[in-house]
Scaffold this motif. Structure first.
Motif, PDB file in Angstrom:
ATOM      1  N   ASP A 182       0.864  -1.164   0.000  1.00  0.00           N
ATOM      2  CA  ASP A 182       0.000   0.000   0.000  1.00  0.00           C
ATOM      3  C   ASP A 182       0.905   1.219   0.000  1.00  0.00           C
ATOM      4  N   ALA A 183       0.816   2.025  -1.050  1.00  0.00           N
ATOM      5  CA  ALA A 183       1.708   3.173  -1.156  1.00  0.00           C
ATOM      6  C   ALA A 183       0.989   4.352  -1.793  1.00  0.00           C
ATOM      7  N   GLY A 184       1.512   5.525  -1.510  1.00  0.00           N
ATOM      8  CA  GLY A 184       1.092   6.753  -2.172  1.00  0.00           C
ATOM      9  C   GLY A 184       2.257   7.237  -3.002  1.00  0.00           C
ATOM     10  N   ILE A 185       1.984   7.695  -4.218  1.00  0.00           N
ATOM     11  CA  ILE A 185       3.085   8.107  -5.094  1.00  0.00           C
ATOM     12  C   ILE A 185       3.020   9.590  -5.456  1.00  0.00           C
ATOM     13  N   HIS A 186       2.047  10.298  -4.892  1.00  0.00           N
ATOM     14  CA  HIS A 186       1.928  11.731  -5.125  1.00  0.00           C
ATOM     15  C   HIS A 186       1.258  12.364  -3.908  1.00  0.00           C
ATOM     16  N   LYS A 187       1.693  13.552  -3.510  1.00  0.00           N
ATOM     17  CA  LYS A 187       1.191  14.185  -2.289  1.00  0.00           C
ATOM     18  C   LYS A 187       0.115  15.245  -2.538  1.00  0.00           C
ATOM     19  N   SER A 188      -0.319  15.413  -3.781  1.00  0.00           N
ATOM     20  CA  SER A 188      -1.341  16.411  -4.088  1.00  0.00           C
ATOM     21  C   SER A 188      -2.556  15.736  -4.700  1.00  0.00           C
ATOM     22  N   CYS A 189      -3.616  16.533  -4.858  1.00  0.00           N
ATOM     23  CA  CYS A 189      -4.831  16.014  -5.470  1.00  0.00           C
ATOM     24  C   CYS A 189      -5.447  17.107  -6.336  1.00  0.00           C
ATOM     25  N   ASN A 190      -6.190  16.682  -7.321  1.00  0.00           N
ATOM     26  CA  ASN A 190      -6.848  17.614  -8.230  1.00  0.00           C
ATOM     27  C   ASN A 190      -8.244  18.019  -7.757  1.00  0.00           C
ATOM     28  N   ILE A 191      -8.732  17.407  -6.673  1.00  0.00           N
ATOM     29  CA  ILE A 191     -10.026  17.789  -6.093  1.00  0.00           C
ATOM     30  C   ILE A 191      -9.871  17.929  -4.582  1.00  0.00           C
ATOM     31  N   LYS A 192     -10.931  18.334  -3.913  1.00  0.00           N
ATOM     32  CA  LYS A 192     -10.881  18.560  -2.466  1.00  0.00           C
ATOM     33  C   LYS A 192     -12.111  17.947  -1.810  1.00  0.00           C
ATOM     34  N   CYS A 193     -12.078  16.636  -1.616  1.00  0.00           N
ATOM     35  CA  CYS A 193     -13.210  15.946  -0.993  1.00  0.00           C
ATOM     36  C   CYS A 193     -13.388  16.432   0.443  1.00  0.00           C
ATOM     37  N   VAL A 194     -14.643  16.590   0.863  1.00  0.00           N
ATOM     38  CA  VAL A 194     -14.918  17.124   2.194  1.00  0.00           C
ATOM     39  C   VAL A 194     -14.420  16.200   3.306  1.00  0.00           C
ATOM     40  N   TYR A 195     -14.259  14.933   3.034  1.00  0.00           N
ATOM     41  CA  TYR A 195     -13.837  13.964   4.046  1.00  0.00           C
ATOM     42  C   TYR A 195     -12.342  13.638   3.994  1.00  0.00           C
ATOM     43  N   CYS A 196     -11.604  14.226   3.099  1.00  0.00           N
ATOM     44  CA  CYS A 196     -10.211  13.832   2.867  1.00  0.00           C
ATOM     45  C   CYS A 196      -9.316  14.129   4.070  1.00  0.00           C
ATOM     46  N   TYR A 197      -8.574  13.108   4.490  1.00  0.00           N
ATOM     47  CA  TYR A 197      -7.612  13.303   5.573  1.00  0.00           C
ATOM     48  C   TYR A 197      -6.381  14.055   5.088  1.00  0.00           C
ATOM     49  N   GLY A 198      -6.226  14.144   3.773  1.00  0.00           N
ATOM     50  CA  GLY A 198      -5.087  14.848   3.203  1.00  0.00           C
ATOM     51  C   GLY A 198      -5.061  16.323   3.547  1.00  0.00           C
ATOM     52  N   VAL A 199      -6.227  16.891   3.890  1.00  0.00           N
ATOM     53  CA  VAL A 199      -6.250  18.302   4.262  1.00  0.00           C
ATOM     54  C   VAL A 199      -5.498  18.530   5.566  1.00  0.00           C
ATOM     55  N   LYS A 200      -5.289  17.480   6.339  1.00  0.00           N
ATOM     56  CA  LYS A 200      -4.525  17.584   7.581  1.00  0.00           C
ATOM     57  C   LYS A 200      -3.029  17.565   7.306  1.00  0.00           C
ATOM     58  N   GLU A 233      -3.557  11.951  -5.274  1.00  0.00           N
ATOM     59  CA  GLU A 233      -4.155  11.347  -6.468  1.00  0.00           C
ATOM     60  C   GLU A 233      -3.046  10.736  -7.325  1.00  0.00           C
ATOM     61  N   PRO A 234      -2.995   9.400  -7.418  1.00  0.00           N
ATOM     62  CA  PRO A 234      -1.889   8.749  -8.112  1.00  0.00           C
ATOM     63  C   PRO A 234      -1.773   9.094  -9.592  1.00  0.00           C
ATOM     64  N   THR A 235      -2.890   9.430 -10.247  1.00  0.00           N
ATOM     65  CA  THR A 235      -2.807   9.734 -11.672  1.00  0.00           C
ATOM     66  C   THR A 235      -2.133  11.082 -11.946  1.00  0.00           C
ATOM     67  N   MET A 236      -1.836  11.834 -10.899  1.00  0.00           N
ATOM     68  CA  MET A 236      -1.076  13.073 -11.069  1.00  0.00           C
ATOM     69  C   MET A 236       0.414  12.781 -11.260  1.00  0.00           C
ATOM     70  N   ASN A 237       0.820  11.571 -10.929  1.00  0.00           N
ATOM     71  CA  ASN A 237       2.211  11.151 -11.128  1.00  0.00           C
ATOM     72  C   ASN A 237       2.305  10.463 -12.483  1.00  0.00           C
TER      73      ASN A 237
END
Length: 171
Positions: free
Chosen positions: A1-19, A54-58
């Protein structure tokens, strides 16, 4: 389980990434290919790209998926799907074991929950293409259930049936 990009193209209201602190940083393509090689040498059987951002940003994702299949590693990806064109989608579908799309609301509510302008139309187009183009790849949906979208469970389930995806998971 990995993440390959630290940004996203949208801003879901529930996203933990905002933290987290959003960043344009990503794992370069050559490192992703090394990760595939290292995983194979260590006896890892599968890689799931479902973490941060969002992995497709990579742009290296597509080469990684193709290379993982070539090396005999199962690979899967979770995405919002909005950055996929037909070429990128076909490449992923030909390489992955499963491709999961994140969606927690349909129609006009989609844009509010996911922070995407006119996103539902694009999302629906991508899902229909994914189902049409898939061969062996499992195509599914995941809903993050929060109070703001309780009323979206049934409409989303109906859309999942209409779109003929392989599964819908509610988390």
């Amino acid at each position: 389980d990995a993440g390959i990009h630290k940004s996203c193209n949208i801003k879901c209201v529930y996203c933990y990434g905002v933290k987290q602190v959003p960043s344009p940083e990503y794992i370069p393509k050559d490192r992703l290919l090394m990760l595939v090689d290292d995983a194979k040498e260590c006896g890892v059987k599968s890689l799931a790209i479902i973490g941060d951002g969002e992995p497709t940003m990579n742009k290296g994702l597509y080469s990684m998926a193709t290379y993982a299949k070539h090396r005999g590693l199962d690979m899967s990806v979770a995405t919002n799907g909005l950055l996929l064109d037909e070429y990128k989608l076909r490449m992923l579908l030909d390489s992955l074991v499963w491709l999961r799309f994140n969606i927690s609301a349909v129609d006009k509510r989609y844009d509010w929950i996911h922070g995407a302008k006119n996103g539902f139309e694009k999302f629906e187009e991508v899902i229909k293409q994914a189902v049409r183009f898939k061969k062996e790849c499992t195509v599914g949906l995941q809903m993050v259930l929060i109070p703001q979208c309780f009323d979206q469970v049934i409409p989303l389930a109906k859309k999942a049936i209409e779109w003929e995806v392989d599964y819908l998971v509610i988390k």
